[in-house]
Design an enzyme around this catalytic site. Structure first.
Site, PDB file in Angstrom:
ATOM      1  N   PRO A  45       0.792  -1.234   0.000  1.00 13.73           N
ATOM      2  CA  PRO A  45       0.000   0.000   0.000  1.00 13.73           C
ATOM      3  C   PRO A  45       0.829   1.291   0.000  1.00 13.73           C
ATOM      4  O   PRO A  45       0.269   2.369   0.118  1.00 13.73           O
ATOM      5  CB  PRO A  45      -0.793  -0.120   1.296  1.00 13.73           C
ATOM      6  CG  PRO A  45       0.109  -0.877   2.213  1.00 13.73           C
ATOM      7  CD  PRO A  45       0.883  -1.838   1.356  1.00 13.73           C
ATOM      8  N   LYS A  95       6.700   1.477   1.961  1.00 13.78           N
ATOM      9  CA  LYS A  95       8.121   1.563   1.592  1.00 13.78           C
ATOM     10  C   LYS A  95       8.308   2.573   0.450  1.00 13.78           C
ATOM     11  O   LYS A  95       9.313   3.271   0.399  1.00 13.78           O
ATOM     12  CB  LYS A  95       8.652   0.181   1.223  1.00 13.78           C
ATOM     13  CG  LYS A  95       8.616  -0.763   2.424  1.00 13.78           C
ATOM     14  CD  LYS A  95       9.096  -2.145   2.113  1.00 13.78           C
ATOM     15  CE  LYS A  95       8.903  -3.078   3.296  1.00 13.78           C
ATOM     16  NZ  LYS A  95       7.478  -3.476   3.490  1.00 13.78           N
ATOM     17  N   CYS A 101       8.855 -10.790   4.819  1.00 16.50           N
ATOM     18  CA  CYS A 101       8.493 -10.806   6.250  1.00 16.50           C
ATOM     19  C   CYS A 101       8.311 -12.260   6.657  1.00 16.50           C
ATOM     20  O   CYS A 101       7.312 -12.635   7.254  1.00 16.50           O
ATOM     21  CB  CYS A 101       7.250  -9.968   6.520  1.00 16.50           C
ATOM     22  SG  CYS A 101       5.867 -10.374   5.474  1.00 16.50           S
TER      23      CYS A 101
END
Lengths: 323, 181
Positions: free
Chosen positions: A131, A134, A249
């Site tokens: 979204p 980063k 992640c």
């Protein structure tokens, strides 16, 4: 003494995990580390924000939020980051948030952008941008100069990406909805690429409790293929000497060290040292498989060591342009 | 529906110039145009986008990209006028003098789409007239959105008008919460 498979059953029951996850954790990290990780995953992550310097200085943001009753402390990992200690009303509803003064983002999410060592004026591509956490971080370090190209495959997520880029005042950006695995076909070469790859999210057990109950095996194979396709597309889209930062992640070596090991064999690349302190090195060995020594330059965050989600980051330089 | 990005026609350039002439003084206008690049995003609506000169050049050299968006939407062109977006308002806010400052109580209400009462205004500019558009800011000068003046400076100053609506809310930052996610 209980055998590891019996212990796995006990731990799976005790902590509410799918047995397959526990077995994998034990085989990769050993029993003691697994226990520490499971314990750490039961502690909720601290809420953190990143100051958007396109809008405010960290000091100004701190003062504004404190005036509204929020209690913050500086993050130990990043001078633009704050840990939220008290939140009198939702962080996403302040005027400063609506003005793009900060982004609500985990501490681990800052790492890949910091690894990228962004300079104003560069041409940077975010290969999986929505979204926009980063991407907006990259843009602020670029000081709204140069060109930031944001790619995203999901139509729905494009809206959130665009909204966040606008809210954060990002002007030096082009977004494109596409499958990044075919970006290389456009024959556009960037200085730097961020590939925060789609993954099983095995490092997010503290945030997403549903994940604990699911076997990751079938997802892993499908995602692994996508990760490698994205990796190859990214390398084909870099200039000679260009830099790729790959992150997930996930704590799973299949999505991390093994992808890098594969890339080292396939492409003219070199792993660069991460200029990030307090990060654990990449795994050197998984079960019986030993990786190339350079893999040690990759970085990992563990919940029990760093108080963050499980995370992996690797910085790579392309030695020869690939046609 | 995908957007097609292109350069401005002469007519669109004139519309943009008229809009910028309204919001900016000559000196600010020149530097604003010098620093930024404008493009049209044509789809169901005709949007005007603002970006950097470098991105503008990059787009021209790499048209095969077919973007989803470029830079920030400055506004929508409708009936030969520009309906300023939140991004456009913020771009102009740091350099425009047509800013109306409101108090903190009104700031919260404005962000929930409410109009502005006369008593909430703590700074009324000299360069605007009743009926005209205005950039609305909080006491710190942050751009909260766009409004339309319903009362003149003199009318706002009158005590008997304290509870009257002085500014109609045309667009506010609360949009990001209501629709922007």
């Amino acid at each position: 003494m209980m055998k590891n498979d019996n212990i796995a059953t006990v731990l799976a029951r005790e902590y509410g995990y799918h047995i397959g996850i526990i077995e994998r954790f034990i085989s990769y990290f050993g029993l003691e580390t697994t226990k520490k990780m499971l314990e750490a995953y039961n502690v909720p992550l601290k809420k953190t924000i990143r100051c958007n310097t396109l809008k405010y200085s960290p000091q100004e943001l701190l003062e504004r939020l404190e005036r509204k009753g929020f209690q913050l402390e500086k993050s130990p990992y990043y001078d633009l980051g704050f840990v939220i200690l008290a939140e009198p009303f939702p962080l996403g509803a302040t005027t400063e948030y609506l003005l793009g003064g900060y982004f609500i983002q985990s501490q681990a999410s800052w790492l890949p952008v910091l690894a990228l060592e962004v300079q104003p004026g560069e041409f940077i591509i975010d290969f999986a941008a929505a979204p926009g956490g980063k991407a907006t971080h990259i843009a602020q370090l670029m000081e709204n100069q140069g060109v930031l190209l944001c790619l995203e495959i999901s139509r729905e997520r494009m809206k959130a990406l665009r909204s966040n880029l606008t809210r954060c005042g990002v002007k030096n950006v082009i977004t494109k909805r596409m499958d990044s695995t075919s970006f290389w076909e456009l024959n556009i070469k960037a200085d730097k690429i961020l590939l925060d790859a789609p993954c099983t999210g095995e490092g997010l057990m503290a945030v997403d409790l549903d994940r604990r109950k699911k076997s990751v095996k079938s997802d892993m194979e499908r995602l692994n293929e996508i990760q490698k396709e994205l990796f190859a597309s990214a390398l084909h889209s870099l200039k000679k000497g260009g830099v790729l930062v790959y992150s997930t992640c996930s704590t799973a070596p299949e999505e991390n060290e093994k992808v890098i090991e594969w890339a080292l064999e396939e492409f003219p690349i070199e792993i660069l040292e991460l200029q990030i302190s307090n990060i654990a090195p990449g795994l050197q060995k998984v079960v019986k498989e030993e990786f190339q020594p350079a893999i040690r330059k990759t970085g990992r965050l563990f919940p029990h060591l760093h108080g963050t989600e499980g995370f992996f980051v690797c910085k790579i330089q392309l030695e020869e342009e690939i046609d | 529906m995908s957007l097609v990005f292109r350069e401005l026609t002469n007519e669109e350039e004139t519309i943009l110039q008229t809009e910028l002439d309204y919001w900016l003084e000559e000196k600010e206008l020149l530097s604003f145009k010098k620093e930024n690049s404008f493009l049209i995003a044509e789809g169901k609506w005709c949007e005007l986008v603002i970006t950097t000169k470098k991105v503008g050049r990059f787009f021209k050299e790499n048209a095969q990209i077919s973007p989803y968006s470029i830079g920030i939407t400055f506004g929508e062109i409708k009936n030969r006028k520009i309906l300023l977006s939140l991004g456009g308002a913020e771009e102009l806010c740091t350099i425009s003098r047509k800013k109306l400052r409101i108090n903190e109580t009104a700031e919260q209400l404005f962000l929930y789409q409410r109009d502005i009462l006369s008593k909430s205004i703590i700074g009324y500019p000299t360069h605007v007239n009743k009926g005209q558009k205005i950039l609305v800011t909080n006491p710190q000068g942050d751009c909260l959105g766009v409004g339309q003046l319903l009362l003149s400076r003199e009318e706002v100053a009158r005590v008997e008008n304290a509870e009257k609506i002085a500014v109609k809310n045309l667009k506010d930052l609360g949009w990001y919460l209501r629709k922007g996610k």
